[in-house]
Design a protein around this motif. Sequence first.
Motif, mmCIF file in Angstrom:
data_model
loop_
_atom_site.group_PDB
_atom_site.id
_atom_site.type_symbol
_atom_site.label_atom_id
_atom_site.label_comp_id
_atom_site.label_asym_id
_atom_site.label_seq_id
_atom_site.Cartn_x
_atom_site.Cartn_y
_atom_site.Cartn_z
ATOM 1 N N ASP A 260 58.420 39.837 39.847
ATOM 2 C CA ASP A 260 57.665 39.137 40.882
ATOM 3 C C ASP A 260 56.190 39.055 40.507
ATOM 4 O O ASP A 260 55.559 38.005 40.671
ATOM 5 N N ALA A 261 55.641 40.151 39.986
ATOM 6 C CA ALA A 261 54.232 40.151 39.590
ATOM 7 C C ALA A 261 54.000 39.255 38.379
ATOM 8 O O ALA A 261 53.009 38.518 38.311
ATOM 9 N N LEU A 262 54.915 39.293 37.414
ATOM 10 C CA LEU A 262 54.769 38.491 36.202
ATOM 11 C C LEU A 262 54.825 36.994 36.493
ATOM 12 O O LEU A 262 54.153 36.195 35.825
ATOM 13 N N LEU A 263 55.622 36.607 37.477
ATOM 14 C CA LEU A 263 55.789 35.182 37.792
ATOM 15 C C LEU A 263 54.769 34.657 38.786
ATOM 16 O O LEU A 263 54.803 33.476 39.125
ATOM 17 N N ASP A 264 53.891 35.506 39.264
ATOM 18 C CA ASP A 264 52.877 35.087 40.238
ATOM 19 C C ASP A 264 51.634 34.594 39.493
ATOM 20 O O ASP A 264 50.933 35.383 38.859
ATOM 21 N N PRO A 265 51.325 33.305 39.565
ATOM 22 C CA PRO A 265 50.164 32.774 38.838
ATOM 23 C C PRO A 265 48.829 33.269 39.373
ATOM 24 O O PRO A 265 47.796 33.122 38.718
ATOM 25 N N ASP A 266 48.836 33.841 40.580
ATOM 26 C CA ASP A 266 47.594 34.339 41.167
ATOM 27 C C ASP A 266 47.228 35.734 40.658
ATOM 28 O O ASP A 266 46.140 36.233 40.942
ATOM 29 N N ILE A 267 48.149 36.388 39.950
ATOM 30 C CA ILE A 267 47.856 37.699 39.354
ATOM 31 C C ILE A 267 47.518 37.472 37.889
ATOM 32 O O ILE A 267 48.355 37.036 37.105
ATOM 33 N N ASP A 268 46.305 37.781 37.512
ATOM 34 C CA ASP A 268 45.821 37.460 36.164
ATOM 35 C C ASP A 268 46.270 38.466 35.107
ATOM 36 O O ASP A 268 46.368 38.126 33.935
ATOM 37 N N LEU A 269 46.488 39.709 35.493
ATOM 38 C CA LEU A 269 46.855 40.732 34.515
ATOM 39 C C LEU A 269 47.915 41.647 35.108
ATOM 40 O O LEU A 269 47.741 42.194 36.192
ATOM 41 N N VAL A 270 49.021 41.803 34.388
ATOM 42 C CA VAL A 270 50.095 42.707 34.796
ATOM 43 C C VAL A 270 50.308 43.718 33.676
ATOM 44 O O VAL A 270 50.517 43.341 32.525
ATOM 45 N N ILE A 271 50.248 44.994 33.997
ATOM 46 C CA ILE A 271 50.476 46.061 33.021
ATOM 47 C C ILE A 271 51.757 46.781 33.391
ATOM 48 O O ILE A 271 51.878 47.321 34.498
ATOM 49 N N LEU A 272 52.734 46.768 32.504
ATOM 50 C CA LEU A 272 54.016 47.419 32.750
ATOM 51 C C LEU A 272 54.088 48.712 31.947
ATOM 52 O O LEU A 272 53.795 48.725 30.753
ATOM 53 N N THR A 273 54.463 49.784 32.605
ATOM 54 C CA THR A 273 54.668 51.057 31.915
ATOM 55 C C THR A 273 56.086 51.536 32.201
ATOM 56 O O THR A 273 56.659 51.214 33.241
ATOM 57 N N GLY A 274 56.627 52.290 31.283
ATOM 58 C CA GLY A 274 57.984 52.794 31.466
ATOM 59 C C GLY A 274 58.564 53.264 30.154
ATOM 60 O O GLY A 274 57.989 53.060 29.085
ATOM 61 N N ALA A 275 59.723 53.891 30.250
ATOM 62 C CA ALA A 275 60.382 54.412 29.058
ATOM 63 C C ALA A 275 60.866 53.273 28.170
ATOM 64 O O ALA A 275 61.035 52.129 28.619
ATOM 65 N N ALA A 276 61.088 53.584 26.897
ATOM 66 C CA ALA A 276 61.625 52.593 25.961
ATOM 67 C C ALA A 276 62.990 52.119 26.461
ATOM 68 O O ALA A 276 63.820 52.918 26.886
ATOM 69 N N GLY A 277 63.201 50.806 26.422
ATOM 70 C CA GLY A 277 64.474 50.258 26.857
ATOM 71 C C GLY A 277 64.544 49.940 28.337
ATOM 72 O O GLY A 277 65.599 49.531 28.839
ATOM 73 N N SER A 278 63.434 50.100 29.047
ATOM 74 C CA SER A 278 63.455 49.827 30.496
ATOM 75 C C SER A 278 63.244 48.355 30.816
ATOM 76 O O SER A 278 63.267 47.967 31.979
ATOM 77 N N GLY A 279 63.020 47.521 29.783
ATOM 78 C CA GLY A 279 62.960 46.075 30.003
ATOM 79 C C GLY A 279 61.563 45.489 30.068
ATOM 80 O O GLY A 279 61.404 44.324 30.450
ATOM 81 N N LYS A 280 60.555 46.237 29.672
ATOM 82 C CA LYS A 280 59.174 45.742 29.792
ATOM 83 C C LYS A 280 58.956 44.469 28.974
ATOM 84 O O LYS A 280 58.482 43.459 29.500
ATOM 85 N N THR A 281 59.299 44.526 27.696
ATOM 86 C CA THR A 281 59.062 43.376 26.818
ATOM 87 C C THR A 281 59.967 42.206 27.180
ATOM 88 O O THR A 281 59.542 41.049 27.179
ATOM 89 N N LEU A 282 61.219 42.499 27.505
ATOM 90 C CA LEU A 282 62.167 41.442 27.862
ATOM 91 C C LEU A 282 61.695 40.685 29.095
ATOM 92 O O LEU A 282 61.686 39.449 29.121
#
Length: 363
Positions: A260-282
């Motif tokens: 939801d945050a990634l697809l919102d054009p009004d949010i200029d920067l989204v930082i995702l944290t989490g364990a490897a394989g949790s889907g951040k890059t995907l």
Amino acid sequence: MGDTDRKIFVLDTNILLHEPHAIFSFKEHDVVIPMTVLEELDRIKDSKRDVARDARVAIRALEDIFKDATPDEISEGIPFSSNIDATGTLSILADYVLQETVKAFADKEGDNRILNAVLYLQNKRSPREVVLVTKDINMRLRAKGAGVRFVEDYRTDQLIDDVQYLTKGFQKSEGAFWEHIDEVETKTLASKTYHTFDREAIDPTFINQYLIDESSDFAGRVADIDGDKVTIRDLSQERMLCRQAWDIRPKNIYQGMAMDALLDPDIDLVILTGAAGSGKTLLAMAAALEMTIERGMFDKIIVTRNTPDIGESIGFLPGTEEEKMMPCWRRSPIPLRHCTKTITALKGHLNTFAIKRTFSLSR
């Protein structure tokens, strides 16, 4: 700081590969570099791996300090500088002449020599603290088992000391969320529902923080904070779980909030944290492709990653510029393979090129 107050830090090879100038992070203490570390740096500097550059930088940093020193001075320790803040020394220990008292690694003679060097200093320099610094978790465990009293990870380059206290980007309420709210004012604007209530109910909070609960479908996001009042946008967990980008759907509410945050054009920067394989890059790649290719909101997608040995040495690699850069960004597009839309769907839209540290997908 007296001699007994200064610690003795023994650096493993991986510390100088991780941060070539790490020696200067301990300049108020005494730093010891085992000869084995120099041997490993010498072997790595001629390899074709990215760390070869870091090995060369570390060797040059040591050379700048030791270039005018005598063998005896190198063994005893050279002051980092005349600066009052740099009260420590840097020395090289000939660990290959020491008697081997422990053999923690059956197949790693170098690590065994480093451990024996630490134990030697620990006995010789007592009661001063002798600390082994290594990024290798297994090395730290075996060092403890071998009798090394002080073993540490290298955390000087970590911007935040207490990572576990970073905000998660969401709040999870016990029970039903609305049971904790006494008064609420609801309004609808452009088919979006907003609720305004006392900020105290969810304080501390901040703009774009997500709100979920344990027992209902409720989900919201903080849209505005005005004094002691806060306004949230009603999203609902079901709607977020049904969102998709480039045929990728979230598997749980946490991925749903991220998408939801990634697809919102009004949010200029989204930082995702989490364990490897949790889907951040995907999730990030899927959202980028959706907003660029499908919606036409952007002209270009830029994926960056750290590629140290590129700026000066790219000309010595065979092939075209794109072929030279291929090993550096090869891992970045891997999540695309998991999208149900294949790469062929991008034909006519996708132009790939790489310049220095940037991999770019362009319409």
